[in-house]
Scaffold this motif. Structure first.
Motif, PDB file in Angstrom:
ATOM      1  N   ASP A  66      10.604  22.723  26.055  1.00 26.36           N
ATOM      2  CA  ASP A  66       9.330  22.130  26.495  1.00 26.36           C
ATOM      3  C   ASP A  66       9.119  20.667  26.163  1.00 26.36           C
ATOM      4  N   HIS A  67       9.564  20.117  25.070  1.00 26.13           N
ATOM      5  CA  HIS A  67       9.182  18.808  25.193  1.00 26.13           C
ATOM      6  C   HIS A  67      10.283  17.842  26.138  1.00 26.13           C
ATOM      7  N   LEU A  68      11.412  18.422  26.326  1.00 30.43           N
ATOM      8  CA  LEU A  68      11.940  17.702  27.181  1.00 30.43           C
ATOM      9  C   LEU A  68      11.671  17.522  28.921  1.00 30.43           C
ATOM     10  N   PHE A  69      10.866  18.868  28.939  1.00 24.21           N
ATOM     11  CA  PHE A  69      10.692  18.905  30.497  1.00 24.21           C
ATOM     12  C   PHE A  69       9.296  18.183  30.675  1.00 24.21           C
ATOM     13  N   THR A  70       8.278  18.369  29.677  1.00 21.51           N
ATOM     14  CA  THR A  70       6.987  17.812  29.687  1.00 21.51           C
ATOM     15  C   THR A  70       6.918  16.377  29.301  1.00 21.51           C
ATOM     16  N   ASN A 113      11.386  12.389  39.027  1.00 18.76           N
ATOM     17  CA  ASN A 113      10.736  13.401  38.891  1.00 18.76           C
ATOM     18  C   ASN A 113      11.561  14.600  38.205  1.00 18.76           C
ATOM     19  N   ARG A 114      11.415  14.706  36.713  1.00 19.52           N
ATOM     20  CA  ARG A 114      12.092  15.661  36.369  1.00 19.52           C
ATOM     21  C   ARG A 114      11.749  17.173  36.416  1.00 19.52           C
ATOM     22  N   PHE A 115      10.502  17.277  36.832  1.00 23.29           N
ATOM     23  CA  PHE A 115      10.019  18.643  36.825  1.00 23.29           C
ATOM     24  C   PHE A 115      10.645  19.421  38.252  1.00 23.29           C
TER      25      PHE A 115
END
Length: 663
Positions: free
Chosen positions: A58-62, A10-12
């Motif tokens: 943003d790409h790395l998180f989403t 869960n990276r978020f």
């Protein structure tokens, strides 16, 4: 650097993942200060798209980071790239790569030492082995290139080391010259300050300063002679009068009909001692080998090696003196059986190295490239002259060489211990014909042969002589030639015995245009005195020629499988073979039986019937080999027919090894 955060579920909500992303982006900004866009390492972009730093974040998180991107070479992490990387990351590859990686250090070692190279001319003439003005200029240019950074403030590559790496990649990757030039143009367009040559040929000229060159020696198209040394200026062959040149109307210059490529041995042996790691390995046989006198792990464990040390103690005193093996055979470089062409490479193997290195590609030395279209055959001695002359000089005089592992000079000597080849090439190199009633080179004139009237070939049935005197097979009659055999093995011929026989061999002329000479009875099976006898130590060797196992395995397995499976054209169980058995009165159960059609061949106990062939083919189809060990054998057999679709596709060394293990 710990990168386990790249695989969190869960990276978020993971603080570890966020800290890792911040670390990656901070490194990327420091790596390219002032840049507004960066490569995006997310799963979708995979470092192929440049985006602003906030979009990358943003790409790395989403989307998430690409989990296979474990080495951040595009974002500032130090690169540990291996140009010789392969699936087999073994020690030989690592040592080969070290030669390239330590280029700067090697050049400095050469500069500190007293390395001297030969200056070879276009037609095989050589100058004295002193540092000539041309060599001095080349060496100074090498020093300049090794000290010149690839681009301003580049600490990783010099101009020379980068070019050598690039040429290395071209070789192992099979690049064309055109593609190499395109890469050079792309690099120069992308990096204006980079120090690169303009073309492949310019890069090769840079590399030639390291001594990677060869000598072109013109040859008579009929293999009579080389236009070399005293004959270098002749325009036609002194034996067959064939012109040296191709008719060249309307073309500039003269084009030779046949050209021998000779790769000088001396500088290549010297280069083995330029690298500290390889120089240490060249003494492995003396300093690191386990010598227990019971197990044969390396040629140094053999009786022949120990006998050579006793006969030539001065040579054995220095472990750095090189011992070589010579291998040669012909092949068709065009991979086209409809276009017959036979080119013969002559390869040297340095046996000083440990067994896991000496037979690897980086250390096999191509010495001669003998051109076709026909095989040289007995005339191979004509082409071996440059190599034998250099081997003789290396034995008698040696060459001053710099040892980087000890930072000292020494006098390097070399010796050729033996040759390695198949049986036909054995005849070409040894001078003893491997055909006819005296085909065995070791049995010599005591070869036990028998002429088969119907098969029209010689059969050799005297092998029981080599068994122990009490062996039960000596008394078995019906299993062999119908009689027992209690003879002693034939006496071993020493070098002086062979030289005495060779005194009767005279008037040998080389060349395809020469009239075929009739062999006299006192010449036995000798066709010539081999050029290797020009080496001072050759006649004293107890073992001069070896047969390679691969050809023996292949030929025996071909015959065994062909006979078991009853393959037409491959089986040895033929009507003529049965007639010869009748003539000799052997194996009555295999004699031809009269029938209405003339005769009938009874099925031998060794021949598989259809159900047995099907079971055998079914087993073959199920055999699994490791990747790269053999081809897909299941495609080569037909289980329904109990036959091989393409028998020649079964000629695989791994398959033969498996068959022998099962046997």
């Amino acid at each position: 650097m710990d990168k386990n955060w790249m695989h969190v579920p869960n990276r978020f909500t993971s603080r570890e993942y966020g800290a890792g992303i911040n670390q990656l982006l901070t490194m990327a900004k420091a790596h390219a200060p002032g840049s507004t866009t960066f490569r995006c390492p997310c799963k979708r972009c995979c470092n192929n798209i440049f985006l602003p730093i906030n979009e990358v974040e943003d790409h790395l998180f989403t989307i998430g980071i690409d989990p296979s991107y474990t080495h951040w070479i595009f974002h500032g992490e130090g690169e540990s790239w291996n140009a010789n990387s392969s699936d087999d990351d073994d020690e030989s590859n690592n040592q080969s790569q070290n030669v390239v990686d330590d280029m700067d250090e090697m050049i400095e070692d050469i500069r500190a030492g007293a390395f001297m190279d030969h200056d070879f001319g276009e037609h095989g003439t050589t100058s004295e082995p002193n540092m000539s003005e041309r060599q001095s200029r080349n060496f100074q240019k090498l020093l300049e290139d090794v000290r010149l950074p690839l681009y301003p403030d580049c600490a990783k590559f010099s101009k020379l080391s980068f070019i050598v790496k690039l040429l290395h990649i071209k070789t192992i990757g099979g690049w064309t010259i055109k593609s190499f030039n395109m890469v050079l143009d792309l690099l120069k367009a992308a990096f204006p300050d980079i120090q690169l040559p303009n073309s492949y040929h310019e890069a090769r000229r840079l590399e030639h300063g390291l001594g990677f060159s060869y000598v072109k020696i013109d040859a008579c198209p009929n293999d009579c002679m080389l236009f070399w040394n005293d004959d270098a200026d002749k325009d036609s062959c002194s034996k067959c009068k064939e012109s040296r040149w191709v008719s060249s109307r309307g073309k500039k210059g003269k084009i030779p009909q046949k050209v021998l490529r000779y790769f000088p041995l001396t500088p290549r042996l010297q280069r083995l001692f330029m690298s500290k790691n390889i120089a240490k390995s060249m003494k492995w046989h003396r300093e690191q080998r386990v010598d227990d006198h019971s197990t044969l792990r390396h040629p140094a464990d053999s009786k022949m090696w120990r006998q050579f040390d006793k006969d030539h103690s001065w040579f054995a005193e220095d472990a750095r003196n090189v011992r070589l093996g010579l291998a040669s055979d012909g092949f068709n470089p065009f991979n086209n059986n409809s276009k017959p062409y036979s080119i013969w490479p002559v390869i040297l193997v340095p046996y000083n190295l440990p067994p896991w290195l000496c037979m690897k590609d980086p250390y096999l030395m191509l010495s001669l490239l003998i051109p076709g279209p026909k095989a040289p055959g007995n005339d191979i001695d004509v082409y071996l002259q440059p190599l034998v002359n250099e081997l003789k000089d290396l034995w008698e005089n040696g060459i001053d060489t710099y040892d980087a592992s000890k930072s000292e000079n020494f006098q390097l000597h070399a010796a050729l211990l033996w040759t390695i080849n198949d049986f036909p090439a054995y005849a070409n190199l040894s001078g003893w014909s491997t055909k006819g009633k005296m085909a065995c080179p070791l049995c010599n004139e005591d070869t036990d042969s028998m002429w088969l009237k119907h098969g029209r070939k010689h059969s050799y049935m005297g092998h029981r002589r080599f068994l122990p005197s009490t062996h039960t097979w000596r008394k078995k009659k019906t299993a062999f030639n119908g009689s027992d055999d209690h003879r002693l093995p034939p006496p071993e011929r020493m070098g002086h015995d062979l030289l005495h026989q060779l005194e009767n061999v005279c008037n040998v002329e080389f060349g395809k245009g020469s009239r075929k000479r009739k062999c006299r009875p006192d010449e036995l099976n000798w066709t010539k005195k081999s050029i290797f006898f020009n080496l001072p130590y050759w006649s004293m060797l107890s073992l001069r020629h070896n047969l390679d196992v691969m050809h023996i395995e292949k030929n025996i397995c071909d015959n065994v499988l062909g006979t078991l499976m009853g393959i037409e054209g491959k089986t040895k169980d033929t009507a003529n073979a049965r007639r010869d058995l009748m003539e000799l009165g052997l194996r009555k159960e295999l004699h031809l039986q009269p029938s209405s059609n003339g005769y009938q061949m009874m099925l031998g106990s060794y021949t598989l019937d259809l159900p047995e062939r099907r079971r055998f083919c079914e087993w073959l189809a199920s055999v699994k080999f490791p990747d790269g060990f053999a081809s897909n054998i299941s495609r080569c057999v037909s289980v329904a027919d109990g036959s091989c679709k393409d028998y020649f596709q079964l000629q695989l060394v791994g398959f033969y090894d498996l068959i022998y293990d099962l046997h």
